[in-house]
Design a protein around this motif. Structure first.
Motif, short mmCIF file in Angstrom:
data_model
loop_
_atom_site.label_atom_id
_atom_site.label_comp_id
_atom_site.label_asym_id
_atom_site.label_seq_id
_atom_site.Cartn_x
_atom_site.Cartn_y
_atom_site.Cartn_z
N LEU A 30 5.59 -34.43 61.87
CA LEU A 30 5.00 -34.78 60.64
C LEU A 30 4.53 -33.57 59.78
O LEU A 30 4.33 -32.77 60.32
N HIS A 31 5.03 -33.68 58.70
CA HIS A 31 4.78 -32.45 57.83
C HIS A 31 3.27 -32.33 57.40
O HIS A 31 2.44 -33.22 57.59
N HIS A 32 2.77 -30.98 57.67
CA HIS A 32 1.37 -30.89 57.58
C HIS A 32 0.92 -31.11 56.23
O HIS A 32 -0.47 -31.08 56.20
N ALA A 33 1.92 -31.21 55.05
CA ALA A 33 1.30 -31.62 53.74
C ALA A 33 0.80 -32.81 53.95
O ALA A 33 -0.10 -33.37 53.01
N LEU A 34 1.09 -33.67 54.89
CA LEU A 34 0.72 -35.02 55.01
C LEU A 34 -0.94 -35.35 55.29
O LEU A 34 -1.70 -36.07 55.12
N GLY A 35 -1.50 -34.25 56.10
CA GLY A 35 -2.63 -34.05 56.58
C GLY A 35 -2.77 -33.17 57.68
O GLY A 35 -1.95 -32.48 57.98
N GLN A 41 0.11 -28.78 48.81
CA GLN A 41 1.01 -27.93 48.21
C GLN A 41 1.26 -26.57 48.75
O GLN A 41 2.46 -26.05 48.78
N TYR A 42 0.30 -25.98 49.28
CA TYR A 42 0.47 -24.64 49.96
C TYR A 42 1.42 -24.95 51.23
O TYR A 42 2.29 -23.97 51.49
N PHE A 43 1.22 -25.91 51.94
CA PHE A 43 2.06 -26.05 53.17
C PHE A 43 3.46 -26.55 52.95
O PHE A 43 4.07 -26.87 53.91
N ASN A 44 3.80 -27.00 51.75
CA ASN A 44 5.23 -27.37 51.47
C ASN A 44 5.50 -26.62 50.13
O ASN A 44 5.74 -27.40 49.11
N SER A 45 5.66 -25.43 50.39
CA SER A 45 6.06 -24.43 49.04
C SER A 45 7.40 -23.71 49.28
O SER A 45 8.07 -23.90 50.33
N THR A 74 -0.73 -19.10 46.08
CA THR A 74 -1.85 -19.18 47.07
C THR A 74 -1.03 -19.27 48.30
O THR A 74 -1.56 -19.16 49.34
N ALA A 75 -0.07 -20.19 48.19
CA ALA A 75 0.79 -20.01 49.43
C ALA A 75 1.26 -18.68 49.89
O ALA A 75 1.29 -18.53 51.29
N LYS A 76 1.70 -17.86 49.46
CA LYS A 76 1.96 -16.37 49.65
C LYS A 76 0.89 -15.90 50.07
O LYS A 76 0.88 -15.07 51.29
N TYR A 77 -0.28 -16.16 49.92
CA TYR A 77 -1.67 -15.42 50.28
C TYR A 77 -1.80 -15.98 51.83
O TYR A 77 -2.13 -15.03 52.64
N ILE A 78 -1.69 -17.42 51.91
CA ILE A 78 -1.82 -17.90 53.32
C ILE A 78 -0.89 -17.36 54.28
O ILE A 78 -1.01 -16.97 55.30
N ASN A 110 -16.48 -21.13 54.12
CA ASN A 110 -16.43 -21.68 52.88
C ASN A 110 -16.29 -20.77 51.63
O ASN A 110 -15.62 -21.10 50.81
N LEU A 111 -16.55 -19.37 51.94
CA LEU A 111 -16.02 -18.56 50.79
C LEU A 111 -14.49 -18.28 50.87
O LEU A 111 -14.21 -18.38 49.59
N THR A 112 -13.93 -18.52 51.89
CA THR A 112 -12.25 -18.21 51.81
C THR A 112 -11.97 -19.62 51.34
O THR A 112 -11.08 -19.47 50.55
N GLY A 113 -12.39 -20.71 51.50
CA GLY A 113 -12.11 -21.83 50.68
C GLY A 113 -12.25 -21.75 49.05
O GLY A 113 -11.25 -21.99 48.21
N LYS A 114 -13.28 -21.14 48.74
CA LYS A 114 -13.48 -21.01 47.32
C LYS A 114 -12.50 -19.81 46.89
O LYS A 114 -12.11 -19.94 45.45
N LEU A 115 -12.29 -18.91 47.71
CA LEU A 115 -11.32 -17.92 47.12
C LEU A 115 -9.79 -18.53 46.97
O LEU A 115 -9.29 -18.26 45.99
N LEU A 116 -9.66 -19.41 47.89
CA LEU A 116 -7.98 -19.86 47.84
C LEU A 116 -8.19 -20.66 46.45
O LEU A 116 -6.86 -20.88 45.77
#
Length: 482
Positions: free
Chosen positions: A153-158, A30-34, A386-390, A368-374
């Motif tokens: 390939l769109h990054h949302a696929l993987g 969802q973040y990569f296709n926003s 979250t997409a705006k943060y990335i 790991n902490l960054t992943g939990k923050l997102l």
């Protein structure tokens, strides 16, 4: 791909269809296709022989589409606003493009047409009304190949791991198609030593905690308020992701990289990182003395799967798979070392510095902490926030670096031997993107640069010079040691 694997994937897909199951889009998808991010991957296969495109449709229908339901799905929002993958009928003709260039030109002339075409499709968004992938068949010979196949390939696929696994499912060994492709072992986190002193364990624990908090705090600042300065590799312009890019590549001997590794007693990652950082600093020096040591941060993408090798597509799509399909990665901010006077005369210092940085990062759990923050931001404010943060994380840094491991043996697609391959991540709000892939003893670096801002030929030359200087210095260091 074996017939048994295709049959199992098809059965799994049919079962889901019969049960009416909808597959939710992962948070990262969802973040990569926003509304603020639309990131794609261009994968290029260079053919040793002229391309015969007659088997294209059957290959896509019988081999590519069965790999994952996502290749036959579009992204929609349900009644609650949650993103879902919806299965649709795929009109393959809408996904295959065969451009026409002027006839009778030299491979060198076709290089310009090919590079221009790559730049064009890198900017074009994928239609949201059909599955998020395309295939482009370039039948004209270039300096590197008799023809080129481009998968968009769109990054949302993987992530790169998933998409590489999908691509390799369509390929076979040239020498023996009945045998699977093999890969160099992926570097795993080292297991803790059992017989360590209590003092050493306590010291390492405190060091890990300190590094984690330091790296995580720095990552927070870099993603929000601290922005890299403008430099020869960072324009800092708003909307840079919508500007044309130039994609160039260079090839190095993996054996020579391993020789440097052995001579210096470091890892392959240490060597590669040192070469890239040293080359970038040489480019900055060549463009402007005043900005040679401008503060620059690399955003390094890390595969977060704890695995030893690529898994088959069949294993990746299983529930609770050890190596699941999708986007399983994190990012880490790495500050680029400065080009000191000592490093100009002794480039091995850059490899040494890279080793120190990587060793320190290994003791950190910041990813790991960054992943939990997102995930926390997503739950509290939604995927768009979250997409705006990335987006801010990417924009505030100077470059992105990512790496995947390719097969050891020569491979072929529909009886077209693959001479080389590389990939590029496009749609990121940065002036510089660097990707790497190994294949049959060669190491390919692809560079995406903002057009009319970074000189691609000069940049490429600086990276190649950095490699030669580090290789030569490692030979001299070995001679002195003996």
């Amino acid at each position: 791909m074996g017939s048994e694997t295709q049959e199992n994937i098809s059965m799994e897909r049919s079962k889901q269809e019969e049960e009416g199951m909808a597959e939710p889009v992962s948070p990262t998808g969802q973040y990569f296709n926003s509304s603020v991010l639309s990131i794609c991957v261009l994968g290029v296969l260079e053919s040793e022989v002229p391309i015969d495109d007659s088997p294209t449709m059957s290959l896509l229908q019988d081999v590519f589409l069965p790999i994952s339901p996502r290749f036959s799905s579009i992204m929609i929002s349900d009644r609650r606003g949650e993103k879902q993958w919806k299965r649709v009928d795929v009109n393959l003709k809408n996904h295959v493009n065969v451009p026409t260039f002027p006839a009778g030109l030299s491979p060198k002339s076709y290089d310009n047409y090919f590079n221009g075409y790559l730049s064009k499709i890198a900017l074009e968004p994928l239609p949201q009304t059909q599955p998020l992938w395309e295939m482009h068949i370039i039948k004209y010979p270039t300096s590197n190949a008799a023809g080129n196949l481009i998968f968009k390939l769109h990054h949302a696929l993987g992530d790169g791991f998933s998409l590489m696994g999908a691509l390799l499912s369509c390929l076979q060994r040239v020498e023996n198609p009945s045998l699977p492709l093999t890969f160099p072992p992926l570097q795993l986190r080292s297991k803790p030593e059992i017989f360590k002193s209590k003092k050493s364990t306590v010291s390492e624990t405190f060091s890990s905690i300190f590094n984690t908090m330091s790296d995580f705090g720095w990552s927070l600042l870099k993603s929000s308020v601290v922005e890299d300065v403008q430099s020869p590799v960072r324009s800092g312009d708003d909307g840079v992701e919508f500007k044309p890019i130039t994609i160039s590549t260079m090839t190095f001997s993996l054996d020579q990289i391993k020789q440097i590794k052995t001579r210096l007693g470091v890892t392959i990652n240490d060597v590669i990182t040192g070469i890239i950082f040293y080359g970038i600093r040489l480019y900055m020096l060549a463009v402007s003395n005043n900005s040679t040591n401008a503060h620059s941060t690399a955003l390094v993408l890390l595969n977060t799967r704890i695995i030893g090798s690529y898994k088959s597509v069949k294993e990746m799509v299983k529930p609770n798979a050890e190596s699941p399909w999708g986007n399983e990665f994190g990012f880490l901010h790495v500050s680029m070392p400065e080009l000191t006077k000592a490093a100009v005369t002794n480039p091995l210092l850059f490899v040494e510095k890279a080793q120190q940085i990587i060793k320190r990062k290994r003791g950190s759990l910041a990813v790991n902490l960054t992943g939990k923050l997102l995930e926390a931001v997503r739950k509290l404010r939604g995927p768009e926030a979250t997409a705006k943060y990335i987006h801010s994380t990417l924009k505030n840094s100077s470059m992105t670096i990512s790496n995947v491991i390719g097969p050891v043996e020569r491979m072929a697609l529909a009886n077209h031997p693959v001479k080389g391959l590389y990939f590029m991540v496009v749609g990121v709000p940065q002036s510089l993107t660097i990707t790497m892939v190994s294949y049959t003893g060669k190491f390919r670096i692809a560079v995406g640069t903002e057009k009319d801002f970074i000189d691609p030929q000069k940049f490429k030359s600086c990276i190649e010079n950095a490699f030669e200087m580090i290789f030569k210095s490692s030979c001299e260091a070995l001679s002195r040691a003996n």
